[in-house]
Design a protein around this motif. Structure first.
Motif, PDB file in Angstrom:
ATOM      1  N   ALA A 195     -18.145 -11.388   3.045  1.00 19.02           N
ATOM      2  CA  ALA A 195     -16.861 -10.664   2.995  1.00 19.02           C
ATOM      3  C   ALA A 195     -15.677 -11.632   3.008  1.00 19.02           C
ATOM      4  O   ALA A 195     -15.677 -12.631   3.723  1.00 19.02           O
ATOM      5  CB  ALA A 195     -16.766  -9.718   4.180  1.00 19.02           C
ATOM      6  N   PRO A 196     -14.651 -11.319   2.196  1.00 23.82           N
ATOM      7  CA  PRO A 196     -13.438 -12.140   2.222  1.00 23.82           C
ATOM      8  C   PRO A 196     -12.593 -11.826   3.453  1.00 23.82           C
ATOM      9  O   PRO A 196     -12.949 -10.950   4.245  1.00 23.82           O
ATOM     10  CB  PRO A 196     -12.705 -11.681   0.940  1.00 23.82           C
ATOM     11  CG  PRO A 196     -13.134 -10.277   0.752  1.00 23.82           C
ATOM     12  CD  PRO A 196     -14.551 -10.190   1.255  1.00 23.82           C
ATOM     13  N   LYS A 197     -11.490 -12.505   3.612  1.00 29.35           N
ATOM     14  CA  LYS A 197     -10.560 -12.214   4.711  1.00 29.35           C
ATOM     15  C   LYS A 197      -9.756 -10.986   4.276  1.00 29.35           C
ATOM     16  O   LYS A 197      -8.939 -11.058   3.367  1.00 29.35           O
ATOM     17  CB  LYS A 197      -9.640 -13.419   4.926  1.00 29.35           C
ATOM     18  CG  LYS A 197      -8.794 -13.331   6.169  1.00 29.35           C
ATOM     19  CD  LYS A 197      -8.057 -14.647   6.413  1.00 29.35           C
ATOM     20  CE  LYS A 197      -7.218 -14.578   7.672  1.00 29.35           C
ATOM     21  NZ  LYS A 197      -6.142 -13.567   7.629  1.00 29.35           N
ATOM     22  N   TRP A 198     -10.034  -9.848   4.897  1.00 31.69           N
ATOM     23  CA  TRP A 198      -9.465  -8.575   4.442  1.00 31.69           C
ATOM     24  C   TRP A 198      -7.960  -8.497   4.682  1.00 31.69           C
ATOM     25  O   TRP A 198      -7.448  -9.086   5.616  1.00 31.69           O
ATOM     26  CB  TRP A 198     -10.139  -7.398   5.181  1.00 31.69           C
ATOM     27  CG  TRP A 198     -11.615  -7.316   4.970  1.00 31.69           C
ATOM     28  CD1 TRP A 198     -12.585  -7.513   5.909  1.00 31.69           C
ATOM     29  CD2 TRP A 198     -12.310  -7.017   3.750  1.00 31.69           C
ATOM     30  NE1 TRP A 198     -13.837  -7.364   5.354  1.00 31.69           N
ATOM     31  CE2 TRP A 198     -13.695  -7.056   4.039  1.00 31.69           C
ATOM     32  CE3 TRP A 198     -11.895  -6.716   2.445  1.00 31.69           C
ATOM     33  CZ2 TRP A 198     -14.673  -6.805   3.057  1.00 31.69           C
ATOM     34  CZ3 TRP A 198     -12.861  -6.469   1.473  1.00 31.69           C
ATOM     35  CH2 TRP A 198     -14.221  -6.509   1.781  1.00 31.69           C
ATOM     36  N   ASP A 199      -7.286  -7.735   3.850  1.00 37.67           N
ATOM     37  CA  ASP A 199      -5.852  -7.489   4.042  1.00 37.67           C
ATOM     38  C   ASP A 199      -5.654  -6.603   5.276  1.00 37.67           C
ATOM     39  O   ASP A 199      -6.434  -5.703   5.508  1.00 37.67           O
ATOM     40  CB  ASP A 199      -5.268  -6.764   2.815  1.00 37.67           C
ATOM     41  CG  ASP A 199      -5.288  -7.691   1.603  1.00 37.67           C
ATOM     42  OD1 ASP A 199      -4.649  -8.746   1.660  1.00 37.67           O
ATOM     43  OD2 ASP A 199      -5.956  -7.338   0.610  1.00 37.67           O
TER      44      ASP A 199
ATOM     45  N   GLN B 284      -2.480  -1.098   1.262  1.00 37.61           N
ATOM     46  CA  GLN B 284      -1.845  -2.292   0.663  1.00 37.61           C
ATOM     47  C   GLN B 284      -2.558  -2.695  -0.626  1.00 37.61           C
ATOM     48  O   GLN B 284      -1.919  -3.001  -1.635  1.00 37.61           O
ATOM     49  CB  GLN B 284      -1.895  -3.474   1.645  1.00 37.61           C
ATOM     50  CG  GLN B 284      -0.930  -3.345   2.811  1.00 37.61           C
ATOM     51  CD  GLN B 284      -1.215  -4.436   3.835  1.00 37.61           C
ATOM     52  OE1 GLN B 284      -2.236  -4.418   4.519  1.00 37.61           O
ATOM     53  NE2 GLN B 284      -0.325  -5.407   3.927  1.00 37.61           N
ATOM     54  N   VAL B 285      -3.881  -2.688  -0.563  1.00 41.02           N
ATOM     55  CA  VAL B 285      -4.688  -3.050  -1.735  1.00 41.02           C
ATOM     56  C   VAL B 285      -4.466  -2.028  -2.853  1.00 41.02           C
ATOM     57  O   VAL B 285      -4.280  -2.388  -4.016  1.00 41.02           O
ATOM     58  CB  VAL B 285      -6.184  -3.149  -1.344  1.00 41.02           C
ATOM     59  CG1 VAL B 285      -7.073  -3.272  -2.575  1.00 41.02           C
ATOM     60  CG2 VAL B 285      -6.402  -4.341  -0.416  1.00 41.02           C
TER      61      VAL B 285
ATOM     62  N   ILE C 187     -14.317  -4.808 -17.904  1.00 41.55           N
ATOM     63  CA  ILE C 187     -14.667  -5.665 -16.772  1.00 41.55           C
ATOM     64  C   ILE C 187     -13.768  -5.318 -15.583  1.00 41.55           C
ATOM     65  O   ILE C 187     -12.701  -4.731 -15.742  1.00 41.55           O
ATOM     66  CB  ILE C 187     -14.555  -7.165 -17.113  1.00 41.55           C
ATOM     67  CG1 ILE C 187     -13.103  -7.551 -17.477  1.00 41.55           C
ATOM     68  CG2 ILE C 187     -15.517  -7.536 -18.236  1.00 41.55           C
ATOM     69  CD1 ILE C 187     -12.869  -9.046 -17.669  1.00 41.55           C
ATOM     70  N   GLY C 188     -14.231  -5.700 -14.401  1.00 40.85           N
ATOM     71  CA  GLY C 188     -13.442  -5.424 -13.206  1.00 40.85           C
ATOM     72  C   GLY C 188     -13.987  -6.191 -12.017  1.00 40.85           C
ATOM     73  O   GLY C 188     -14.823  -7.081 -12.152  1.00 40.85           O
ATOM     74  N   VAL C 189     -13.492  -5.822 -10.848  1.00 38.78           N
ATOM     75  CA  VAL C 189     -13.852  -6.519  -9.615  1.00 38.78           C
ATOM     76  C   VAL C 189     -14.213  -5.505  -8.531  1.00 38.78           C
ATOM     77  O   VAL C 189     -13.984  -4.307  -8.685  1.00 38.78           O
ATOM     78  CB  VAL C 189     -12.700  -7.434  -9.140  1.00 38.78           C
ATOM     79  CG1 VAL C 189     -12.435  -8.537 -10.162  1.00 38.78           C
ATOM     80  CG2 VAL C 189     -11.428  -6.639  -8.866  1.00 38.78           C
ATOM     81  N   SER C 190     -14.756  -6.017  -7.456  1.00 42.84           N
ATOM     82  CA  SER C 190     -15.137  -5.159  -6.330  1.00 42.84           C
ATOM     83  C   SER C 190     -14.938  -5.964  -5.050  1.00 42.84           C
ATOM     84  O   SER C 190     -15.192  -7.172  -5.031  1.00 42.84           O
ATOM     85  CB  SER C 190     -16.609  -4.744  -6.488  1.00 42.84           C
ATOM     86  OG  SER C 190     -17.019  -3.932  -5.417  1.00 42.84           O
ATOM     87  N   ASN C 191     -14.472  -5.301  -4.010  1.00 40.09           N
ATOM     88  CA  ASN C 191     -14.251  -5.959  -2.717  1.00 40.09           C
ATOM     89  C   ASN C 191     -13.240  -7.103  -2.821  1.00 40.09           C
ATOM     90  O   ASN C 191     -13.371  -8.123  -2.146  1.00 40.09           O
ATOM     91  CB  ASN C 191     -15.574  -6.470  -2.129  1.00 40.09           C
ATOM     92  CG  ASN C 191     -16.561  -5.351  -1.912  1.00 40.09           C
ATOM     93  OD1 ASN C 191     -16.311  -4.422  -1.148  1.00 40.09           O
ATOM     94  ND2 ASN C 191     -17.698  -5.404  -2.602  1.00 40.09           N
ATOM     95  N   PHE C 192     -12.220  -6.935  -3.686  1.00 36.97           N
ATOM     96  CA  PHE C 192     -11.201  -7.966  -3.839  1.00 36.97           C
ATOM     97  C   PHE C 192      -9.963  -7.614  -3.027  1.00 36.97           C
ATOM     98  O   PHE C 192      -9.469  -6.500  -3.079  1.00 36.97           O
ATOM     99  CB  PHE C 192     -10.814  -8.132  -5.322  1.00 36.97           C
ATOM    100  CG  PHE C 192     -11.630  -9.168  -6.050  1.00 36.97           C
ATOM    101  CD1 PHE C 192     -13.000  -9.237  -5.868  1.00 36.97           C
ATOM    102  CD2 PHE C 192     -11.034 -10.068  -6.917  1.00 36.97           C
ATOM    103  CE1 PHE C 192     -13.767 -10.189  -6.532  1.00 36.97           C
ATOM    104  CE2 PHE C 192     -11.781 -11.030  -7.581  1.00 36.97           C
ATOM    105  CZ  PHE C 192     -13.146 -11.094  -7.394  1.00 36.97           C
ATOM    106  N   THR C 193      -9.478  -8.607  -2.309  1.00 31.29           N
ATOM    107  CA  THR C 193      -8.229  -8.479  -1.550  1.00 31.29           C
ATOM    108  C   THR C 193      -7.051  -8.671  -2.513  1.00 31.29           C
ATOM    109  O   THR C 193      -7.246  -9.007  -3.688  1.00 31.29           O
ATOM    110  CB  THR C 193      -8.165  -9.571  -0.483  1.00 31.29           C
ATOM    111  OG1 THR C 193      -8.234 -10.844  -1.156  1.00 31.29           O
ATOM    112  CG2 THR C 193      -9.314  -9.461   0.512  1.00 31.29           C
TER     113      THR C 193
ATOM    114  N   ALA D 273       0.228  -0.925  -8.865  1.00 30.38           N
ATOM    115  CA  ALA D 273       1.418  -1.545  -9.456  1.00 30.38           C
ATOM    116  C   ALA D 273       1.069  -2.434 -10.640  1.00 30.38           C
ATOM    117  O   ALA D 273       1.892  -2.656 -11.532  1.00 30.38           O
ATOM    118  CB  ALA D 273       2.157  -2.358  -8.389  1.00 30.38           C
ATOM    119  N   ASN D 274      -0.172  -2.920 -10.664  1.00 28.34           N
ATOM    120  CA  ASN D 274      -0.612  -3.792 -11.751  1.00 28.34           C
ATOM    121  C   ASN D 274      -1.504  -3.077 -12.774  1.00 28.34           C
ATOM    122  O   ASN D 274      -2.144  -3.732 -13.601  1.00 28.34           O
ATOM    123  CB  ASN D 274      -1.330  -5.017 -11.174  1.00 28.34           C
ATOM    124  CG  ASN D 274      -0.353  -6.003 -10.566  1.00 28.34           C
ATOM    125  OD1 ASN D 274       0.239  -6.803 -11.275  1.00 28.34           O
ATOM    126  ND2 ASN D 274      -0.149  -5.926  -9.255  1.00 28.34           N
TER     127      ASN D 274
END
Length: 272
Positions: free
Chosen positions: A268-272, A168-169, A131-137, A175-176
């Motif tokens: 869209a989320p608030k982008w970094d 940054q993303v 599983i995973g994510v997409s377009n995540f800040t 790192a994780n």
């Protein structure tokens, strides 16, 4: 170069904006040329056609890596797993190799914990291997990690190309232990006209597309370029054999300009 063991194949075939016979032909040609990872999504409305092309190829299921993405309308409790089962039915397969949350829920209507826990349950049920994510800040990745643990998040699929390097993303994900998948790696073809990339391509006797894809893969990202033309599908594969120098990589790194091409209003989320 990333030291992560990739959880997602480095090179795959994207199907965004391709439907009907067009996507059937693209996937069929790709599989014939040696592509084994296919990326689709519920909102692309092409899962059935992708499934048809895969079935017709005769390639054993265990040799393929199939990714699809859960649309925002299906994130709520009780919706996600049934929608995933519907995707499996359309794709004519018992499981997905990777299932992503396509976009975070707009304005947090469905909390991250709620849909990530359902996605992890889908993995436990054997409906999806990863599983995973997409377009995540970064903020959203932090919430996803808090919900299910970073070890369960295979990738964050984000817009990433020489003009939007999303560092940054990338740094937070890396790192994780979360792999980055780059979509729109060629920036809708815009970067192919870039003089820096064209010069590097000339030096390597390669195409600008090959150089850009090689840059992304050498940076440690997975890529999923799409094409409807056999020649381009074949040519893109050659990026796997191309090695760029440290100077080439540095020149491309210098093209960053924060040029985001995908940011759907209201989603869209608030982008970094």
């Amino acid at each position: 170069m990333s030291t992560l063991t990739p959880k997602v194949p480095t090179f795959g075939l994207g199907t965004f904006r391709l439907q009907g016979q067009v996507v059937i032909d693209s996937v069929s040609t790709g599989l014939e040329l040696g592509y084994r990872a296919i990326d689709t999504a519920q909102i692309y409305e092409n899962e059935s056609d992708v499934g048809r092309a895969i079935a017709a190829s005769g390639i054993p299921r265990d040799e393929l890596f199939i990714t699809s993405k859960i649309w925002i309308a299906n994130l709520a409790e009780g919706r996600l797993i049934p929608s995933l089962k519907e995707s499996l039915h359309k794709l004519d397969t018992d499981y997905l190799d990777l299932t992503l949350i396509h976009w975070p829920s707009p304005e947090d209507q469905v909390p991250v914990t709620e849909f990530m826990e359902q996605l992890l349950e889908a993995k436990r049920l054997g409906l999806t291997r990863q599983i995973g994510v997409s377009n995540f800040t970064i903020a959203l990745m932090k919430q996803a990690i808090a919900a299910v643990g970073a070890e369960h998040i295979a990738t964050n699929q984000i817009e990433l190309h020489p003009y939007l390097q999303n560092r940054q993303v990338v740094d937070f994900a890396t790192a994780n232990g979360i792999q980055i998948t780059s979509y729109m790696t060629l920036a809708y073809g815009e970067v192919l006209k870039d003089p820096v990339i064209q010069q590097i391509a000339e030096r390597h006797q390669a195409t600008p597309a090959q150089v850009t894809l090689a840059w992304a893969m050498q940076s440690g990202y997975a890529v999923i370029p799409s094409s409807t033309k056999r020649a381009n599908l074949q040519s893109n594969l050659k990026a796997l054999q191309l090695t760029l120098s440290a100077a080439d990589m540095a020149h491309i790194a210098g093209l960053e300009r924060g040029q985001r091409l995908t940011s759907p209003k209201g989603i869209a989320p608030k982008w970094d």
